[in-house]
Write an enzyme that holds these catalytic residues in place. Structure first.
Site, mmCIF file in Angstrom:
data_model
loop_
_atom_site.group_PDB
_atom_site.id
_atom_site.type_symbol
_atom_site.label_atom_id
_atom_site.label_comp_id
_atom_site.label_asym_id
_atom_site.label_seq_id
_atom_site.Cartn_x
_atom_site.Cartn_y
_atom_site.Cartn_z
ATOM 1 N N CYS A 65 -1.922 75.939 -7.616
ATOM 2 C CA CYS A 65 -2.954 74.922 -7.832
ATOM 3 C C CYS A 65 -3.950 75.342 -8.910
ATOM 4 O O CYS A 65 -4.864 74.580 -9.231
ATOM 5 C CB CYS A 65 -3.700 74.610 -6.532
ATOM 6 N N CYS A 97 -5.342 74.851 -0.982
ATOM 7 C CA CYS A 97 -4.356 74.771 -2.057
ATOM 8 C C CYS A 97 -3.685 73.391 -2.066
ATOM 9 O O CYS A 97 -3.549 72.758 -3.105
ATOM 10 C CB CYS A 97 -3.311 75.864 -1.871
ATOM 11 N N GLY A 118 -25.840 89.013 15.975
ATOM 12 C CA GLY A 118 -25.165 90.261 15.628
ATOM 13 C C GLY A 118 -25.047 91.248 16.770
ATOM 14 O O GLY A 118 -24.358 92.254 16.655
ATOM 15 N N CYS A 175 -4.512 80.838 -8.838
ATOM 16 C CA CYS A 175 -3.422 80.479 -7.920
ATOM 17 C C CYS A 175 -2.263 79.911 -8.732
ATOM 18 O O CYS A 175 -2.450 79.017 -9.556
ATOM 19 C CB CYS A 175 -3.919 79.441 -6.911
ATOM 20 N N CYS A 225 -2.997 80.679 -3.229
ATOM 21 C CA CYS A 225 -4.159 80.595 -2.350
ATOM 22 C C CYS A 225 -3.794 81.090 -0.950
ATOM 23 O O CYS A 225 -2.794 80.667 -0.376
ATOM 24 C CB CYS A 225 -4.616 79.141 -2.199
#
Ligand SMILES: [Zn+2]
Lengths: 309, 374
Positions: free
Chosen positions: A250, A278, A38, A247, A272
């Site tokens: 899908c 997807c 970080g 979605c 998606c």
């Protein structure tokens, strides 16, 4: 000092464009970043043949870690076929000649802008983020001299005040992307402008995460299986975006969706954001409520017209 | 389509083809040659070499041609090329006192050793469009009465004043000290003057011009005089370890500006004039002057002045002077951001729903209160 001949004789690049000395310099920064999860490591970012702000940090990180046997996936906004992803993938095909793929599971290195794939990543994969502004405190304190001090002293009061003021003013924490996290209980970090929906994925991720900011000349990292906590309050716990529809193509739920405007009558479809996810679902027989809609098939596109392999 | 789910690659390829076609324009018009650009657009070439941080007139001309005259784009092409070049080392400092001077003026002395040499300049010209230039054939060479660059000593004005102790001396340079180089080490703050000057030399002409101008209008006034502006050729020397002596690599043309500024002195130091310094590739006087003024402004701390203005703010100036960085980040807003925008959409919709719900409740309770009152 002119050498016109040189102009016409530059067809050869070092593997992955950068010279080996530069790669070593970047690898040292990466190793330092991994050692201090970080923490933003300054590095001597090079000018790249694509503009600053268009992925130069991610490109330099990828160029430095890429080997001949790697398989590269390049995504922008979750999709392999967005303009800039196409451009950067083409860059590595040309300069490194590595295998590329659209499939998340096949890739060993995935460079991304603004999304993390829906499919869980593995220990043998590296996720490289393109970062515009690496400093999570930048919009609270514009001076680098000040923000570096704040990180050194672990003084993150300003960030908590900002989040608190959001709640007081809006009833919500108004940060929806680039949502700040604390890494390994020490450094507050900007996870790059991914939607906060993706924040839970970076916690305890088995894959190594590398973040490259070219213009700002910073690299940072999250080693595999590192604790990453999105900042919040006990009475306002961190929450991710929820979509009330699946979605359209899908039928996937609990994934990040793009809103596609279909017409000027308010017609909309949600699909998606992760286009590989997807496609794989549709190939496996999952169909969404709009899958048969003529408007939707236009966006589904069928097989890729320009498959890049 | 901008971001089709499929077909991005083909669209990009076609866009590039179209750009090449537009760049060339009407093919019945002859194509520009690099020599034409290098010779007839020499100010553009100089700017591109300076901001592109690479001295090569032919490459700069090529970059300008390729960029269709977009000079920031051209400078970017130069930078991207420069980064691939092997680096052998650092040259010795150029000696501008030894410059083969083509132009040299001082605003602080009427006359001075070596004289005032106007040389090529737009100054004192009337800015009237010269329609004679629109003629196809302007190849007749203008007759110029000039003596070739003279080999007379032309000491720098600041050295003349220095003799009297009126001018702060050049900083003592330690030739063994490492050279600050922001292309090799990321810029960090506080930044020393060598790095500040390097940053300004690569910086955007327009940005530095605006900052310099702001100091003239009261935002951190420094009372500048153009002590000297000189333009001409200097030799670049490189110390070759294997040979044990310096060899001349070639010559470059530079503009140097020495601004002379006020300084009141202190208990410890007698009053002297202070200096701001500008040095750029080619004849780019506007930038050399701006650079000198901004350099002087950023020295506020060492000279015991108060920080009151943007041009003095080292971190602000150095972080935003590079137009390659600036244009990249501003223009990256053209990249798709729909994932983040979607995140904002979700939140704004939710907040609006809550707002309308709250207002409905208030209206309901308002109605109820009114009914109760009736
Ligand atoms: Zn889907």
């Amino acid at each position: 000092m002119n050498d016109t001949a040189q102009i016409f004789d530059q067809g050869e690049y070092n593997f992955a464009y950068l010279d080996e000395q530069t790669k070593r310099m970047i690898r040292r920064a990466i190793l330092k970043g991994i050692a201090i999860p970080g923490y933003q490591v300054p590095f001597a970012s090079r000018e790249m043949p694509m503009p600053y702000g268009w992925g130069t940090g991610g490109v330099q990180v990828t160029a430095s870690i890429l080997g001949k046997d790697d398989c590269l996936k390049m995504i922008d906004q979750g999709s392999d076929d967005t303009t800039n992803a196409v451009s950067i993938r083409g860059f590595f095909e040309k300069t490194a000649g590595v295998r590329t793929t659209y499939e998340t599971s096949e890739a060993t290195v995935i460079q991304t802008r603004h999304r993390i794939p829906e499919k869980g990543l593995r220990e043998d994969q590296v996720l490289v983020f393109q970062v515009p502004i690496p400093e999570p405190l930048r919009f609270l304190e514009p001076r680098e001299t000040e923000t570096r001090k704040m990180h050194a002293l672990e003084d993150y009061g300003l960030m908590h005040v900002k989040l608190y003021e959001d709640i007081a003013k809006n009833g919500h924490i108004a940060t929806t992307y680039a949502y700040p996290v604390k890494v390994n209980d020490r450094y507050v970090m900007d996870p790059s402008p991914t939607p906060k929906f993706d924040n839970p994925k970076i916690d305890q991720m088995p894959a190594l995460q590398l973040y490259g900011a070219g213009r700002e000349k910073r690299i940072y990292a999250i080693p595999p299986y590192t604790k990453v906590k999105s900042l919040d309050f006990d009475d306002y716990p961190f929450e991710v975006q929820k979509f009330d529809k699946p979605c359209g193509l899908c039928g996937a739920e609990n994934v990040y969706l793009d809103e596609v405007i279909l017409d000027d009558q308010g017609g909309r479809m949600y699909v998606c954001s992760d286009s590989d996810h997807c496609e794989e679902r549709r190939a496996n027989g999952h169909l969404g409520p709009m899958a048969a809609d003529p408007a939707a098939t236009h966006f589904a596109g069928g097989a890729s017209e320009e498959t890049v392999q | 389509m901008y971001v089709a789910v499929k077909g991005g690659e083909k669209a990009i390829r076609n866009a590039h083809k179209l750009t090449a076609k537009r760049r060339r324009g009407d093919t019945s018009v002859p194509s520009l040659t690099l020599e034409q650009i290098a010779q007839q657009l020499s100010h553009a070439v100089a700017r591109v070499m300076g901001e592109g941080s690479l001295y090569d007139e032919t490459l700069a001309a090529l970059a300008i041609k390729q960029a269709r005259g977009d000079l920031i784009e051209a400078a970017f092409l130069m930078r991207a090329y420069r980064t691939t070049l092997p680096r052998f080392g650092y040259s010795k400092p150029v000696d501008t006192a030894e410059m083969l001077v083509e132009r040299r003026i001082s605003a602080t002395y009427k006359d001075l050793p070596g004289g005032q040499v106007l040389g090529p300049t737009f100054d004192y010209s009337h800015r009237l469009l010269d329609f004679a230039l629109a003629a196809e054939d302007d190849s007749a060479e203008p007759a110029v009465e000039t003596s070739p660059p003279e080999d007379v000593a032309m000491p720098r004005v600041t050295d003349l004043l220095g003799d009297e102790g009126l001018m702060e001396p050049d900083p003592v340079s330690d030739e063994t000290a490492p050279v600050g180089d922001l292309t090799r080490e990321p810029l960090s703050f506080p930044a020393d003057r060598d790095l500040r000057l390097q940053n300004l030399a690569r910086g955007d002409e327009g940005f530095l011009l605006a900052l310099a101008y702001s100091t003239q209008r009261g935002y951190g006034r420094t009372h500048p005089f153009a002590g000297e502006i000189r333009y001409g050729e200097v030799e670049v020397e490189f110390f070759a370890e294997e040979l044990g002596f310096a060899v001349t690599l070639g010559t470059i043309k530079v503009t140097e500006c020495q601004m002379i500024n006020q300084f009141k002195g202190s208990a410890k130091t007698a009053p002297t004039f202070t200096r701001g310094y500008g040095l750029v590739f080619g004849q780019v006087e506007r930038k050399a002057m701006s650079m000198a003024m901004v350099d002087r402004s950023m020295r506020f701390e060492e000279l015991g002045e108060e920080q009151v203005a943007p041009a003095q703010d080292v971190e602000f100036v150095l972080s935003h002077s590079d137009n390659i960085q600036a244009t990249g980040f501003v223009e990256h807003l053209k990249l798709p951001h729909y994932v983040d925008f979607q995140a904002e959409l979700v939140l704004v919709r939710q907040m609006r729903a809550e707002w309308f719900e709250k207002r409905r409740q208030e209206e309901d309770s308002g109605d109820a209160a009114q009914e109760a009152a009736e």
